[in-house]
Write a protein that holds these residues in place. Structure first.
Motif, PDB file in Angstrom:
ATOM      1  N   GLY A 275      40.266  58.651 -27.979  1.00  0.00           N
ATOM      2  CA  GLY A 275      40.302  57.205 -27.963  1.00  0.00           C
ATOM      3  C   GLY A 275      41.704  56.638 -28.031  1.00  0.00           C
ATOM      4  N   ARG A 276      42.243  56.525 -29.232  1.00  0.00           N
ATOM      5  CA  ARG A 276      43.530  55.845 -29.397  1.00  0.00           C
ATOM      6  C   ARG A 276      44.667  56.519 -28.616  1.00  0.00           C
ATOM      7  NH1 ARG A 276      42.379  54.229 -34.350  1.00  0.00           N
ATOM      8  NH2 ARG A 276      42.880  56.280 -35.201  1.00  0.00           N
ATOM      9  N   HIS A 277      44.670  57.852 -28.562  1.00  0.00           N
ATOM     10  CA  HIS A 277      45.763  58.553 -27.877  1.00  0.00           C
ATOM     11  C   HIS A 277      45.610  58.523 -26.363  1.00  0.00           C
ATOM     12  CE1 HIS A 277      46.791  61.273 -31.594  1.00  0.00           C
ATOM     13  NE2 HIS A 277      46.506  60.028 -31.934  1.00  0.00           N
ATOM     14  N   SER A 278      44.376  58.491 -25.870  1.00  0.00           N
ATOM     15  CA  SER A 278      44.144  58.668 -24.428  1.00  0.00           C
ATOM     16  C   SER A 278      43.397  57.522 -23.757  1.00  0.00           C
ATOM     17  CB  SER A 278      43.367  59.974 -24.195  1.00  0.00           C
ATOM     18  OG  SER A 278      44.038  61.083 -24.775  1.00  0.00           O
ATOM     19  N   GLY A 279      42.887  56.579 -24.545  1.00  0.00           N
ATOM     20  CA  GLY A 279      42.252  55.401 -23.967  1.00  0.00           C
ATOM     21  C   GLY A 279      40.848  55.591 -23.433  1.00  0.00           C
ATOM     22  N   VAL A 280      40.158  56.660 -23.840  1.00  0.00           N
ATOM     23  CA  VAL A 280      38.784  56.896 -23.375  1.00  0.00           C
ATOM     24  C   VAL A 280      37.820  56.354 -24.435  1.00  0.00           C
ATOM     25  CG1 VAL A 280      37.067  58.614 -22.671  1.00  0.00           C
ATOM     26  CG2 VAL A 280      39.485  58.930 -22.067  1.00  0.00           C
ATOM     27  N   TYR A 281      37.285  55.181 -24.190  1.00  0.00           N
ATOM     28  CA  TYR A 281      36.368  54.525 -25.117  1.00  0.00           C
ATOM     29  C   TYR A 281      34.983  54.279 -24.510  1.00  0.00           C
ATOM     30  CZ  TYR A 281      40.645  53.273 -27.722  1.00  0.00           C
ATOM     31  OH  TYR A 281      41.817  53.297 -28.408  1.00  0.00           O
ATOM     32  N   ASP A 282      34.961  53.881 -23.260  1.00  0.00           N
ATOM     33  CA  ASP A 282      33.716  53.396 -22.655  1.00  0.00           C
ATOM     34  C   ASP A 282      32.746  54.493 -22.256  1.00  0.00           C
ATOM     35  OD1 ASP A 282      34.580  50.783 -22.937  1.00  0.00           O
ATOM     36  OD2 ASP A 282      35.520  50.739 -20.950  1.00  0.00           O
ATOM     37  N   GLU A 283      33.259  55.587 -21.698  1.00  0.00           N
ATOM     38  CA  GLU A 283      32.381  56.620 -21.142  1.00  0.00           C
ATOM     39  C   GLU A 283      31.374  57.172 -22.161  1.00  0.00           C
ATOM     40  OE1 GLU A 283      35.552  56.258 -20.632  1.00  0.00           O
ATOM     41  OE2 GLU A 283      36.183  56.858 -18.605  1.00  0.00           O
ATOM     42  N   PRO A 284      31.806  57.558 -23.360  1.00  0.00           N
ATOM     43  CA  PRO A 284      30.817  58.052 -24.332  1.00  0.00           C
ATOM     44  C   PRO A 284      29.761  57.001 -24.677  1.00  0.00           C
ATOM     45  CG  PRO A 284      33.045  58.615 -25.029  1.00  0.00           C
ATOM     46  CD  PRO A 284      33.177  57.648 -23.896  1.00  0.00           C
ATOM     47  N   GLU A 297      28.043  49.529 -33.654  1.00  0.00           N
ATOM     48  CA  GLU A 297      29.417  49.928 -33.954  1.00  0.00           C
ATOM     49  C   GLU A 297      29.703  49.865 -35.454  1.00  0.00           C
ATOM     50  OE1 GLU A 297      31.341  51.237 -31.857  1.00  0.00           O
ATOM     51  OE2 GLU A 297      30.931  50.440 -29.854  1.00  0.00           O
ATOM     52  N   MET A 298      30.574  50.764 -35.895  1.00  0.00           N
ATOM     53  CA  MET A 298      31.039  50.737 -37.276  1.00  0.00           C
ATOM     54  C   MET A 298      32.060  49.618 -37.454  1.00  0.00           C
ATOM     55  SD  MET A 298      31.403  54.751 -38.392  1.00  0.00           S
ATOM     56  CE  MET A 298      31.568  55.572 -36.795  1.00  0.00           C
ATOM     57  N   GLU A 299      32.402  49.318 -38.687  1.00  0.00           N
ATOM     58  CA  GLU A 299      33.368  48.253 -38.974  1.00  0.00           C
ATOM     59  C   GLU A 299      34.680  48.494 -38.217  1.00  0.00           C
ATOM     60  OE1 GLU A 299      35.818  46.290 -42.755  1.00  0.00           O
ATOM     61  OE2 GLU A 299      34.274  47.808 -43.110  1.00  0.00           O
ATOM     62  N   HIS A 300      35.106  49.749 -38.178  1.00  0.00           N
ATOM     63  CA  HIS A 300      36.316  50.111 -37.451  1.00  0.00           C
ATOM     64  C   HIS A 300      35.927  50.990 -36.264  1.00  0.00           C
ATOM     65  CE1 HIS A 300      37.726  49.305 -41.598  1.00  0.00           C
ATOM     66  NE2 HIS A 300      38.737  48.714 -40.964  1.00  0.00           N
ATOM     67  N   SER A 301      36.179  50.494 -35.056  1.00  0.00           N
ATOM     68  CA  SER A 301      35.794  51.253 -33.870  1.00  0.00           C
ATOM     69  C   SER A 301      36.827  51.055 -32.772  1.00  0.00           C
ATOM     70  CB  SER A 301      34.419  50.816 -33.369  1.00  0.00           C
ATOM     71  OG  SER A 301      34.449  49.459 -32.937  1.00  0.00           O
ATOM     72  N   ARG A 302      36.667  51.853 -31.706  1.00  0.00           N
ATOM     73  CA  ARG A 302      37.571  51.819 -30.561  1.00  0.00           C
ATOM     74  C   ARG A 302      39.023  51.987 -31.027  1.00  0.00           C
ATOM     75  NH1 ARG A 302      34.313  50.098 -26.096  1.00  0.00           N
ATOM     76  NH2 ARG A 302      36.193  49.791 -24.842  1.00  0.00           N
ATOM     77  N   GLU A 303      39.946  51.121 -30.614  1.00  0.00           N
ATOM     78  CA  GLU A 303      41.358  51.325 -30.967  1.00  0.00           C
ATOM     79  C   GLU A 303      41.617  51.184 -32.465  1.00  0.00           C
ATOM     80  OE1 GLU A 303      40.965  46.980 -29.714  1.00  0.00           O
ATOM     81  OE2 GLU A 303      40.269  48.925 -28.963  1.00  0.00           O
ATOM     82  N   ASN A 304      40.697  50.576 -33.191  1.00  0.00           N
ATOM     83  CA  ASN A 304      40.840  50.425 -34.647  1.00  0.00           C
ATOM     84  C   ASN A 304      40.010  51.440 -35.425  1.00  0.00           C
ATOM     85  OD1 ASN A 304      42.594  48.100 -34.591  1.00  0.00           O
ATOM     86  ND2 ASN A 304      40.823  46.904 -33.930  1.00  0.00           N
ATOM     87  N   SER A 305      39.490  52.433 -34.732  1.00  0.00           N
ATOM     88  CA  SER A 305      38.636  53.425 -35.374  1.00  0.00           C
ATOM     89  C   SER A 305      39.368  54.182 -36.474  1.00  0.00           C
ATOM     90  CB  SER A 305      38.149  54.421 -34.312  1.00  0.00           C
ATOM     91  OG  SER A 305      37.378  55.438 -34.895  1.00  0.00           O
ATOM     92  N   MET A 306      38.639  54.506 -37.535  1.00  0.00           N
ATOM     93  CA  MET A 306      39.194  55.345 -38.600  1.00  0.00           C
ATOM     94  C   MET A 306      39.126  56.810 -38.176  1.00  0.00           C
ATOM     95  SD  MET A 306      40.133  53.366 -41.096  1.00  0.00           S
ATOM     96  CE  MET A 306      40.192  54.347 -42.583  1.00  0.00           C
TER      97      MET A 306
END
Length: 378
Positions: A275-284, A297-306
């Motif tokens: 995700g954060r390093h490679s920008g792959v968020y949508d496909e999964p 979604e969790m409170e922190h997701s996508r680029e803000n994911s824990m």
């Protein structure tokens, strides 16, 4: 007077820190609590070290390595310091001036000696039971964790690729560690050795495309290897795909719609490398929705994911801290009301599941998709 042994680029980036403390989102800092573990604290220590006002003793060294290199700090940095790059470069400098931390040195030695961080006989990579037709310039690269510890992910990946008529080869015992953990823990010279070994194998096999289900391998082959190839002025034009990218594309034309929808609530954990390093968020997420799950979604997701807590060598050297970060992430998953926590990385899945003390099941996306398609669960 700055320490002349440290790269000048690192010095400039360290001095740019505004000490605003937005980076307190760091999962290691949230658990540990010591300022020296926060990104801001690390930069303060680095500044003192670079000015020769601080000795890099064992305690300082340990605090500096209490970091998963997840990159969440960079995402919130108000002065746009490339912190992920900075941590890795500084770790490389520290290792060259001193030595790796004990646990990091241990798995580094295993990678160079055995071709994997687990010290397993590499012949165990000959796990593929599916028959492959001919020799393809596309390879499926399972990675070390899926090959030795999470075999269901490797086997499920192969079944899915075969089901969707994607031709590929498998390296078997010739598959070696990509070196991801070496690059993350400052052992760059050893990582470059794995780059050279793998490149020779890829050239011999005529590899033009890599498909992997490992987020760490994906990031290493698509980002680290390209940078090293540029530095060494060698050709490296291999296409690299995470399996979710491949499956999403073929599922556009085939259908998962033939399956009975699974009406369960699930949540998704973004692996940092994917995700954060490679920008792959949508496909999964698109695959999860195509199965019929309700994604919350969790409170922190996508680029803000824990982070799951396992990366950057943290699990190897600071296991308790790593487990507590995982449990913090698992608590977020529980708060969504989801029955399943799904991720796209063997290492994330392994760490979250082994740290799990909650009533939520953890799966890799390949496992759950292959189980639904081929085993007809209730």
């Amino acid at each position: 007077m700055m320490d002349s042994r440290i790269d000048s680029k690192i010095i400039n980036e360290v001095l740019a820190c505004a000490q605003c403390n937005y980076c307190r989102v760091c999962p290691a800092y949230q658990i540990d609590g010591w300022e020296s573990v926060s990104p801001r604290g690390k930069l303060y220590l680095m500044k003192a070290f670079l000015k020769n006002k601080l000795e890099m003793n064992t305690n300082v060294l340990k605090d500096f390595f209490k970091c998963t290199t997840c990159g969440l700090c960079e995402n919130v940095c108000q002065t746009d310091i490339p912190l992920l790059k900075l941590w890795e470069e500084m770790r490389t400098n520290i290792v060259e001036l001193r030595e790796p931390l004990p646990a990091h040195r241990k798995f580094g030695e295993k990678i160079l000696a055995y071709g994997n961080p687990y010290g397993e006989d590499n012949s165990l990579r000959e796990w593929l039971n599916e028959k492959l037709e001919g020799n393809s310039s596309t390879i499926f690269f399972a990675g070390c964790t899926a090959s030795f510890k999470e075999r269901s992910i490797a086997e499920g990946s192969v079944r899915l690729l075969n089901h969707f008529d994607i031709e590929f080869s498998h390296l078997g015992r010739d598959e070696l560690c990509c070196g991801s953990t070496l690059f993350r823990t400052g052992q760059r010279k050893a990582g470059e050795k794995m780059f050279e070994k793998n490149l020779k194998i890829f050239e011999k096999m005529g590899v033009e495309r890599i498909i992997t289900s490992c987020a760490g391998c994906f990031r290493t082959f698509s980002i680290d290897y390209r940078k090293i190839a540029e530095e060494k002025r060698v050709d490296y034009d291999i296409e690299v795909y995470h399996i979710t990218q491949i499956l999403r594309d073929v599922m556009d034309n085939n259908v998962i719609g033939e399956l009975d929808s699974i009406h369960e609530v699930v949540t998704y954990h973004d692996p940092c490398h994917l995700g954060r390093h490679s920008g792959v968020y949508d496909e999964p997420r698109e695959i999860i929705k195509a199965i019929g799950f309700e994604l919350v979604e969790m409170e922190h997701s996508r680029e803000n994911s824990m982070c799951c807590g396992a990366g950057g060598g943290l699990r190897a050297q600071f296991k308790d801290l790593s487990i507590n970060i995982a449990r913090m992430r698992l608590k977020e998953a529980i708060d969504t009301g989801a029955k399943y926590l799904i991720t796209s990385c063997p290492f994330c899945k392994r760490h979250l599941r082994s740290s799990n003390s909650f009533e939520i099941e953890v799966f890799d996306i390949v496992e759950i998709l292959s189980q639904i398609m081929f085993q007809n669960p209730d």
